[in-house]
Design an enzyme around this catalytic site. Structure first.
Site, mmCIF file in Angstrom:
data_model
loop_
_atom_site.group_PDB
_atom_site.id
_atom_site.type_symbol
_atom_site.label_atom_id
_atom_site.label_comp_id
_atom_site.label_asym_id
_atom_site.label_seq_id
_atom_site.Cartn_x
_atom_site.Cartn_y
_atom_site.Cartn_z
ATOM 1 C CG ASP A 179 -1.790 1.228 1.297
ATOM 2 O OD1 ASP A 179 -2.896 1.184 0.742
ATOM 3 O OD2 ASP A 179 -1.384 2.240 1.906
ATOM 4 C CE LYS A 184 9.060 3.710 18.723
ATOM 5 N NZ LYS A 184 9.656 3.556 17.386
ATOM 6 C CE1 TYR A 242 0.627 8.269 2.485
ATOM 7 C CE2 TYR A 242 1.226 6.092 1.734
ATOM 8 C CZ TYR A 242 0.361 6.924 2.418
ATOM 9 O OH TYR A 242 -0.751 6.411 3.031
ATOM 10 C CB SER A 300 -1.689 4.215 12.848
ATOM 11 O OG SER A 300 -0.854 4.671 13.886
ATOM 12 N N PRO A 301 -1.834 0.498 13.312
ATOM 13 C CG PRO A 301 -1.073 -1.608 12.641
ATOM 14 C CD PRO A 301 -1.299 -0.216 12.131
ATOM 15 C CD GLN A 320 11.521 -1.408 12.258
ATOM 16 O OE1 GLN A 320 11.361 -0.972 11.114
ATOM 17 N NE2 GLN A 320 11.588 -0.615 13.308
ATOM 18 C CD GLU A 330 9.053 -7.108 16.758
ATOM 19 O OE1 GLU A 330 8.439 -6.904 17.823
ATOM 20 O OE2 GLU A 330 10.035 -6.440 16.401
ATOM 21 C CG ASN A 331 5.698 -5.474 12.257
ATOM 22 O OD1 ASN A 331 5.639 -5.349 13.474
ATOM 23 N ND2 ASN A 331 6.138 -4.509 11.461
#
Length: 336
Positions: free
Chosen positions: A49, A216, A54, A206-207, A291, A294-295
């Protein structure tokens, strides 16, 4: 990786979808962005997406370059139109027929593809007749430049009106892309029930509440150097609503829940939004390939009802639920 149908359509997308809102073309170098995209592909993510706005079109170019050589039929590529692009002329924004048609052509060129799987109205345009916008989207579909149409941050009433026009024009809206997280649940009262009724599902951004739910950020302490909350360019304005000691203290209280499930805090945040059966995908970004790895571990996780209730208890009144926030945060006029 698990896959879900997008709205009332036959299109399946990866329930973890890679988004490049704040990274590609701005925060990270192109080689790192490419490495993140390849890590996503390696992890089974097939859905990507982006949006023309952007990094003022640079993010689309970076994503297109990173996907070169991949089998196009195995990918689902999404982009959006509304916000100002280019030099910011009077027609370089909004959902007029002129801007929609010029924007889709520019997006396809930058992405290096003949079509996008989903083309989304990035916001509702109060200054263009909805009939004009939906006719333009109908033509984009008929021309084969987009397979499906969606919206982003539209209210329930706007979705209903757009859906009715789309049906009259021979196509359907299949998705809504709103902000949604454990801390921001404004879509639950109106947008989600309306979407269920009309055959749309959510692709949520933005979950992790812009990183706050990663744990963090600690109460009473300065934001870590290089983090989003410490970086004005990366959108500190959006994260500031969550950066209170009360919210940050409550978020730290979620760690035992994550530990009980064998998840990290970011994984818990992503898994939580996927418990909503109207959510087709959670958008995640990355500034480092690890990252992504991990997600994706949040895919397929089931959070038991008792732990969902515990999350609600921990967060308490720190959760924003007011459905009016969608309209309140929307642009009232076109942004030049």
């Amino acid at each position: 990786m698990r896959y879900r149908y997008l709205g009332n359509s036959g299109l399946k997308i990866s329930e973890i979808t890679y988004g490049n809102w704040l990274t590609h073309g701005s925060q990270v170098e192109n080689d790192v962005a490419t490495a993140c995209v390849h890590a996503a592909l390696d992890a089974g993510i097939s859905t990507f997406d982006t949006a023309d706005v952007y990094a003022n079109t640079k993010a689309e170019q970076v994503l297109g370059d990173a996907l070169k050589g991949q089998r196009r039929e195995s990918l689902e590529i999404f982009t959006k139109v509304y916000w100002p692009t280019g030099p910011g002329g009077p027609n370089d924004t909004g959902l007029s027929r002129k801007h929609v048609m010029e924007s889709v052509n520019g997006s396809l060129k930058r992405l290096g593809t003949d079509y996008v799987d989903l083309y989304q109205a990035h916001r509702y345009d109060t200054e263009t007749p909805l009939e004009e916008t939906m006719q333009a989207f109908a033509d984009v579909v008929r021309q084969g430049k987009a397979l499906y149409i969606g919206v982003s941050e539209w209210t329930a009433d706007q979705i209903r009106a757009g859906h009715a026009l789309a049906q009259d024009l021979g196509f359907q809206l299949i998705s809504s892309q709103p902000q949604y997280s454990m801390l921001w649940r404004v879509i639950e009262e109106e947008v989600v029930p309306t979407s269920r009724e009309l055959g749309l599902s959510q692709i949520v951004w933005s979950p992790m509440a812009q990183g706050v739910l990663s744990g963090k950020y600690l109460p009473g302490q300065a934001a870590p150097a290089g983090s989003r909350a410490a970086d004005e360019k990366a959108g500190r304005g959006g994260i500031s609503q969550f950066m209170t000691d009360d919210v940050l203290t409550r978020v730290q209280g979620l760690k035992p829940v994550a530990d009980e499930l064998g998840l990290t805090m970011p994984q818990l945040a992503v898994a939580w939004v996927l418990q909503n059966d109207n959510v087709a995908a959670a958008l995640v970004g990355a500034s480092r390939p690890e990252q992504v790895a991990e997600n994706v571990e949040a895919s397929g996780v089931t959070i038991p009802a008792e732990l969902l209730a515990r999350i609600d208890d921990v967060l308490g009144d720190a959760v924003e639920r007011d459905p009016g926030k969608t309209a309140e945060n929307a642009p009232q006029t076109r942004v030049a």
